[in-house]
Design an enzyme around this catalytic site. Structure first.
Site, PDB file in Angstrom:
ATOM      1  CD  GLU A 296      47.567 102.951  45.090  1.00  0.00           C
ATOM      2  OE1 GLU A 296      46.516 103.044  45.528  1.00  0.00           O
ATOM      3  OE2 GLU A 296      48.402 103.096  46.350  1.00  0.00           O
TER       4      GLU A 296
ATOM      5  CE  LYS B 225      37.452  94.469  57.094  1.00  0.00           C
ATOM      6  NZ  LYS B 225      38.023  93.530  55.930  1.00  0.00           N
TER       7      LYS B 225
ATOM      8  CB  CYS C 299      50.716 103.462  50.976  1.00  0.00           C
ATOM      9  SG  CYS C 299      51.557 103.516  52.386  1.00  0.00           S
TER      10      CYS C 299
HETATM   11  P1  NAD Z   1      41.136  98.401  49.794  1.00  0.00           P
HETATM   12  O1  NAD Z   1      40.566  99.955  50.090  1.00  0.00           O
HETATM   13  O2  NAD Z   1      40.439  97.448  48.825  1.00  0.00           O
HETATM   14  O3  NAD Z   1      40.685  97.675  51.361  1.00  0.00           O
HETATM   15  C1  NAD Z   1      41.042  98.144  52.575  1.00  0.00           C
HETATM   16  C2  NAD Z   1      39.884  97.845  53.481  1.00  0.00           C
HETATM   17  O4  NAD Z   1      38.902  98.397  53.062  1.00  0.00           O
HETATM   18  C3  NAD Z   1      39.983  96.378  53.749  1.00  0.00           C
HETATM   19  O5  NAD Z   1      39.918  95.732  55.074  1.00  0.00           O
HETATM   20  C4  NAD Z   1      38.680  95.887  52.977  1.00  0.00           C
HETATM   21  O6  NAD Z   1      37.663  94.987  53.429  1.00  0.00           O
HETATM   22  C5  NAD Z   1      37.799  97.249  53.165  1.00  0.00           C
HETATM   23  N1  NAD Z   1      36.825  97.662  52.067  1.00  0.00           N
HETATM   24  C6  NAD Z   1      37.042  97.464  50.715  1.00  0.00           C
HETATM   25  N2  NAD Z   1      35.922  97.677  50.023  1.00  0.00           N
HETATM   26  C7  NAD Z   1      35.199  98.496  50.735  1.00  0.00           C
HETATM   27  C8  NAD Z   1      33.918  99.220  50.711  1.00  0.00           C
HETATM   28  N3  NAD Z   1      33.437  99.192  49.308  1.00  0.00           N
HETATM   29  N4  NAD Z   1      33.457  99.577  51.571  1.00  0.00           N
HETATM   30  C9  NAD Z   1      33.758  99.572  52.837  1.00  0.00           C
HETATM   31  N5  NAD Z   1      35.129  98.905  53.023  1.00  0.00           N
HETATM   32  C10 NAD Z   1      35.819  98.302  51.974  1.00  0.00           C
HETATM   33  O7  NAD Z   1      42.574  98.364  49.865  1.00  0.00           O
HETATM   34  P2  NAD Z   1      43.682  97.264  49.663  1.00  0.00           P
HETATM   35  O8  NAD Z   1      43.620  96.700  48.411  1.00  0.00           O
HETATM   36  O9  NAD Z   1      43.511  96.183  50.832  1.00  0.00           O
HETATM   37  O10 NAD Z   1      45.052  98.016  49.883  1.00  0.00           O
HETATM   38  C11 NAD Z   1      45.635  98.650  49.136  1.00  0.00           C
HETATM   39  C12 NAD Z   1      45.417 100.102  49.043  1.00  0.00           C
HETATM   40  O11 NAD Z   1      45.730 100.565  50.362  1.00  0.00           O
HETATM   41  C13 NAD Z   1      46.397 101.069  48.183  1.00  0.00           C
HETATM   42  O12 NAD Z   1      45.487 102.052  47.497  1.00  0.00           O
HETATM   43  C14 NAD Z   1      47.458 101.690  49.051  1.00  0.00           C
HETATM   44  O13 NAD Z   1      47.875 102.682  48.569  1.00  0.00           O
HETATM   45  C15 NAD Z   1      46.598 101.740  50.296  1.00  0.00           C
HETATM   46  N6  NAD Z   1      47.567 101.983  51.500  1.00  0.00           N
HETATM   47  C16 NAD Z   1      47.559 103.213  52.062  1.00  0.00           C
HETATM   48  C17 NAD Z   1      48.447 103.459  52.995  1.00  0.00           C
HETATM   49  C18 NAD Z   1      48.685 104.821  53.599  1.00  0.00           C
HETATM   50  O14 NAD Z   1      49.357 104.837  54.780  1.00  0.00           O
HETATM   51  N7  NAD Z   1      48.198 105.873  53.095  1.00  0.00           N
HETATM   52  C19 NAD Z   1      49.213 102.256  53.656  1.00  0.00           C
HETATM   53  C20 NAD Z   1      48.827 101.075  52.960  1.00  0.00           C
HETATM   54  C21 NAD Z   1      48.069 100.819  51.996  1.00  0.00           C
END
Ligand code: NAD
Length: 489
Positions: free
Chosen positions: A387, A180, A288
């Site tokens: 962040e 997804k 990240c």
């Molecule tokens: P996000 O949490 O908004 O979304 C990530 C995924 O979760 C998406 O596929 C989205 O559809 C889903 N999602 C969003 N809200 C949801 C909910 N309420 N319930 C269930 N699923 C939900 O993250 P983003 O904005 O796409 O990405 C940025 C974030 O990801 C930053 O915080 C970054 O630090 C983190 N990140 C972490 C790593 C790591 O390895 N730790 C790597 C890359 C990005």
């Protein structure tokens, strides 16, 4: 068959080896962040679409999990070759919907390919051990067996690399896979799915299902799946971890970050400034592993700050597809607004604006924002703790090396930290005392190669086994031990 990104430019699902329309009724526009123009849209899945994808993945598991391992890796070798062959066009799709520079997109795809390469070694990596005479007349053998159908939910910031942290290991170990992807840049995942299709995986082994939170929440608790890999922000990572684990699934959930770089008084300051600039502002800070906080020993603070600002000022900001661009736009208008709010908060909380990204020369269209550097930031200030996920860097003054270490370890997050030093003793202390999953010394961005695991500590990670390398193999398999006794002839 529906074209994955055809004339209508709607991102469809890839399920059971074919393209299918998603029927959830909801859809989201996908924009080019460099121009603000719509480049397409993504249709969200219904519960029936998800059920169908999981049913087909479950069906494919029966044969795939018992296919000879040597045969299972052949489509992965072909996928590696196809990703390399199409790296440039895939990078262009990625830049168009995400905004990063083409060089950054090429780099991220390369890091993804690395994981495909490592997973091609699964015949060796999946072996678990055999010991004759483990007990009198008893031989024991440990084996790793695939789990079933597994799900990965991924974020917007690395739409090619992060799905490839999971897909190659999941399928090489004999599982079937449902991705997804982020709804903000879905076309990159679909391009990868079309290469998966060409690589010749059996139908149903790899599937892509689009949607938002509802789709995620249904997938991660679905009876037909065994494990969930998640990458995204900390609140959602925690929610996914708790919800999926509560439904009895194996879960690894990588969350957000606020990484620090420490600049010691004896560091090569020019090198440290160049690396810190690149680490904080690559991908417009949407990483990240970015280091958006620099903790600098008082003795060298002024000189380091001056060099860092000069580096950041020299960056050219513009569309990611233009070769001269050093930093592309932020992913969307609302995200840029949220970063701008943090800049205002930084000013209100008394940070000294050494470089104001709002005043830099940026294209009028799209969601560009220049690099911003705050000096003498209070370690308790919002911009030092939360962040931001944008091109905003906070400089903090440390009295000495001990003070710097304790400032880093105060963070709620523990994804990564880096030290610039020329002193081996300091480097050793940093490695041993810093509470983070990825620790760099004289490295701006501490990103491990695919044959090492990748994941953070504290609020940056929920679970046990991380992504990539051996951890990925262990995450996607159950270990069983066979204990055997046979009478002597
Ligand atoms: P996000 O949490 O908004 O979304 C990530 C995924 O979760 C998406 O596929 C989205 O559809 C889903 N999602 C969003 N809200 C949801 C909910 N309420 N319930 C269930 N699923 C939900 O993250 P983003 O904005 O796409 O990405 C940025 C974030 O990801 C930053 O915080 C970054 O630090 C983190 N990140 C972490 C790593 C790591 O390895 N730790 C790597 C890359 C990005």
């Amino acid at each position: 068959m529906v074209d994955p990104i055809g004339d209508g430019e709607v991102a469809h699902n890839y399920v059971g080896g074919g393209w299918r329309e998603a029927n959830g009724g909801e859809s989201l526009d996908v924009e080019n962040p460099a121009t603000g123009e719509q480049v397409g849209s993504v249709a969200f899945s219904s519960a029936d679409d998800e059920d169908e994808a999981i049913a087909l993945a479950n069906e494919a598991f029966e044969e795939w999990s018992t296919t000879a391992v040597e045969e299972r890796i052949q489509p992965l070798f072909r996928l590696k070759a196809l990703l390399e062959e199409h790296q440039e066009s895939l990078a262009e799709v990625l830049v168009t919907e995400h905004g990063k520079t083409k060089a950054e997109a090429m780099g991220e795809i390369r890091r993804g390919i690395e994981n495909v390469e490592v997973a091609c070694g699964i015949p060796t990596m999946m072996q678990a051990g055999h010991l004759p005479h483990a007990a009198p007349n008893i031989d024991e053998t440990a084996v790793r067996q695939p789990l079933g159908t597994v799900v990965a939910v991924t974020p917007f910031n690395f739409p090619a690399m992060i799905p490839l942290w999971f897909l190659p290991y999941a399928v090489a170990t004999g599982n079937t896979f449902v991705l997804k992807p982020s709804e903000r840049d879905p076309f990159t995942a679909n391009r990868i799915a079309s290469l998966v299709d060409e690589a010749g995986f059996p139908d149903g082994v790899v599937n892509v299902v689009h949607g938002g939170p509802d789709t995620v929440n249904r997938l991660i608790t679905h009876d037909g799946i065994e494990a969930v890999s998640f990458v995204g922000s900390t609140p959602i990572a925690q929610h996914v971890y708790e919800t999926a684990a509560g439904a009895g699934k194996r879960v690894q959930a990588q969350g957000g970050a606020k990484n620090h770089v420490v600049v010691s008084a004896n560091a090569d300051l020019q090198f440290a400034a160049e690396q810190t600039c690149s680490s904080a502002f690559a991908n417009a800070g949407q990483r990240c592993l970015a280091n958006p906080v620099a903790v600098v020993e008082d003795e060298v603070y002024d000189e380091f700050a001056e060099r860092l600002v000069a580096e950041a000022k020299a960056m050219e900001i513009g569309p990611g597809l233009e070769e001269s661009t050093d930093m592309g736009p932020l992913v969307s208008g609302p995200h840029r607004d949220s970063v701008l709010e943090y800049v205002e908060t930084g000013v209100e909380e008394g940070g000294e604006l050494l470089l104001d990204g709002r005043e830099q020369d940026v294209p009028a269209s799209g969601y560009h924002l220049g690099a911003t550097i705050f000096g003498d930031v209070d370690p308790d200030a919002t911009i030092a703790r939360e962040e931001i996920f944008g091109p905003v860097l906070a400089l903090i003054r440390a009295e000495d090396f001990d003070d710097a270490l304790s400032l880093v370890n105060r963070s709620q997050f523990g994804n990564a930290a880096s030290l610039f030093t020329s002193d081996g003793g300091e480097a050793r202390r940093f490695r041993l005392e810093i509470d983070a999953g990825n620790v760099g010394v004289n490295v701006g961005t501490a990103a491990a190669m695919a044959f090492f695991h990748f994941g953070g500590d504290k609020d940056s990670f929920f679970g046990d086994l991380h992504a990539q390398g051996d951890d990925a193999v262990r995450f996607y398999t159950d270990e069983t031990v066979f204990i055997e006794r046979w009478p002597d002839n």
